[in-house]
Design a protein around this motif. Structure first.
Motif, PDB file in Angstrom:
ATOM      1  N   TYR A   6      -1.893  -5.531   3.803  1.00  0.00           N
ATOM      2  CA  TYR A   6      -1.223  -4.476   4.618  1.00  0.00           C
ATOM      3  C   TYR A   6      -1.641  -4.152   6.006  1.00  0.00           C
ATOM      4  O   TYR A   6      -2.581  -4.580   6.389  1.00  0.00           O
ATOM      5  N   GLU A   7      -0.482  -3.518   6.397  1.00  0.00           N
ATOM      6  CA  GLU A   7      -0.990  -3.053   7.982  1.00  0.00           C
ATOM      7  C   GLU A   7      -1.496  -1.728   7.725  1.00  0.00           C
ATOM      8  O   GLU A   7      -0.925  -0.651   7.568  1.00  0.00           O
ATOM      9  N   GLY A   8      -2.697  -1.491   8.087  1.00  0.00           N
ATOM     10  CA  GLY A   8      -3.493   0.025   8.113  1.00  0.00           C
ATOM     11  C   GLY A   8      -3.694   0.589   9.539  1.00  0.00           C
ATOM     12  O   GLY A   8      -3.234   0.056  10.444  1.00  0.00           O
ATOM     13  N   PRO A   9      -4.216   1.223   9.522  1.00  0.00           N
ATOM     14  CA  PRO A   9      -4.388   2.403  10.870  1.00  0.00           C
ATOM     15  C   PRO A   9      -5.259   1.589  11.841  1.00  0.00           C
ATOM     16  O   PRO A   9      -4.877   1.629  13.214  1.00  0.00           O
ATOM     17  N   THR A  23       2.000   0.135  -8.903  1.00  0.00           N
ATOM     18  CA  THR A  23       3.291   0.857  -9.306  1.00  0.00           C
ATOM     19  C   THR A  23       4.354   1.247  -8.077  1.00  0.00           C
ATOM     20  O   THR A  23       3.800   1.330  -7.057  1.00  0.00           O
ATOM     21  N   ASP A  24       5.670   1.442  -8.515  1.00  0.00           N
ATOM     22  CA  ASP A  24       6.532   1.906  -7.499  1.00  0.00           C
ATOM     23  C   ASP A  24       5.868   3.333  -6.913  1.00  0.00           C
ATOM     24  O   ASP A  24       5.347   3.923  -7.848  1.00  0.00           O
ATOM     25  N   SER A  25       6.017   3.620  -5.824  1.00  0.00           N
ATOM     26  CA  SER A  25       5.635   4.842  -5.275  1.00  0.00           C
ATOM     27  C   SER A  25       6.939   5.914  -5.244  1.00  0.00           C
ATOM     28  O   SER A  25       7.782   5.654  -4.984  1.00  0.00           O
ATOM     29  N   GLY A  26       6.464   6.998  -5.719  1.00  0.00           N
ATOM     30  CA  GLY A  26       7.559   8.059  -5.641  1.00  0.00           C
ATOM     31  C   GLY A  26       7.567   8.746  -4.131  1.00  0.00           C
ATOM     32  O   GLY A  26       8.394   9.732  -3.924  1.00  0.00           O
ATOM     33  N   LYS A  27       6.662   8.505  -3.283  1.00  0.00           N
ATOM     34  CA  LYS A  27       6.398   9.230  -2.163  1.00  0.00           C
ATOM     35  C   LYS A  27       7.090   8.585  -0.853  1.00  0.00           C
ATOM     36  O   LYS A  27       7.653   8.906  -0.040  1.00  0.00           O
ATOM     37  N   VAL A  28       7.125   7.122  -0.952  1.00  0.00           N
ATOM     38  CA  VAL A  28       7.706   6.330   0.007  1.00  0.00           C
ATOM     39  C   VAL A  28       8.525   5.138  -0.587  1.00  0.00           C
ATOM     40  O   VAL A  28       8.401   5.010  -1.860  1.00  0.00           O
ATOM     41  N   GLN A  29       9.224   4.407  -0.041  1.00  0.00           N
ATOM     42  CA  GLN A  29       9.991   3.173  -0.324  1.00  0.00           C
ATOM     43  C   GLN A  29       8.762   2.355  -0.377  1.00  0.00           C
ATOM     44  O   GLN A  29       8.698   1.517   0.676  1.00  0.00           O
ATOM     45  N   THR A  46       7.625  -1.823   4.474  1.00  0.00           N
ATOM     46  CA  THR A  46       7.540  -2.416   5.890  1.00  0.00           C
ATOM     47  C   THR A  46       6.343  -2.526   6.334  1.00  0.00           C
ATOM     48  O   THR A  46       6.112  -3.423   7.349  1.00  0.00           O
ATOM     49  N   ARG A  47       5.103  -2.056   5.649  1.00  0.00           N
ATOM     50  CA  ARG A  47       3.598  -2.259   5.945  1.00  0.00           C
ATOM     51  C   ARG A  47       3.004  -2.903   5.203  1.00  0.00           C
ATOM     52  O   ARG A  47       1.826  -3.512   5.288  1.00  0.00           O
ATOM     53  N   LEU A  48       3.792  -3.692   4.157  1.00  0.00           N
ATOM     54  CA  LEU A  48       3.085  -4.691   3.387  1.00  0.00           C
ATOM     55  C   LEU A  48       3.305  -6.043   3.808  1.00  0.00           C
ATOM     56  O   LEU A  48       4.471  -6.572   3.787  1.00  0.00           O
ATOM     57  N   TYR A  49       2.192  -6.868   3.707  1.00  0.00           N
ATOM     58  CA  TYR A  49       2.451  -8.158   4.001  1.00  0.00           C
ATOM     59  C   TYR A  49       2.527  -9.189   2.784  1.00  0.00           C
ATOM     60  O   TYR A  49       3.176  -9.870   2.827  1.00  0.00           O
TER      61      TYR A  49
END
Length: 65
Positions: A6-9, A23-29, A46-49
């Motif tokens: 993933y794209e990190g800072p 798991t699916d995140s409840g905080k972000v899509q 969007t940040r997941l490769y």
């Protein structure tokens, strides 16, 4: 085990975790990843490769839902 890129800072990052810790995140899509130290990463799609795991690990069992 699953490997997530993933794209990190600070640029591209990766983690290797047990597949059941994704798991699916409840905080972000996106996804929530529980790390070995019991902390979590909430990662927007969007940040997941990519997430790589075996076909068996990637199956979802809906029978108990």
């Amino acid at each position: 085990m699953a490997k997530i890129a993933y794209e990190g800072p600070d640029g591209t990052a990766s983690e290797e975790v047990a597949a059941e810790n994704i798991t699916d995140s409840g905080k972000v899509q996106g996804v929530r990843i529980r790390l070995e130290d019991e902390s979590f990463i909430h990662l927007p799609y969007t940040r997941l490769y990519w997430i790589r795991m075996s076909e068996e690990e990637g199956r979802v069992d809906y029978s108990s839902a």
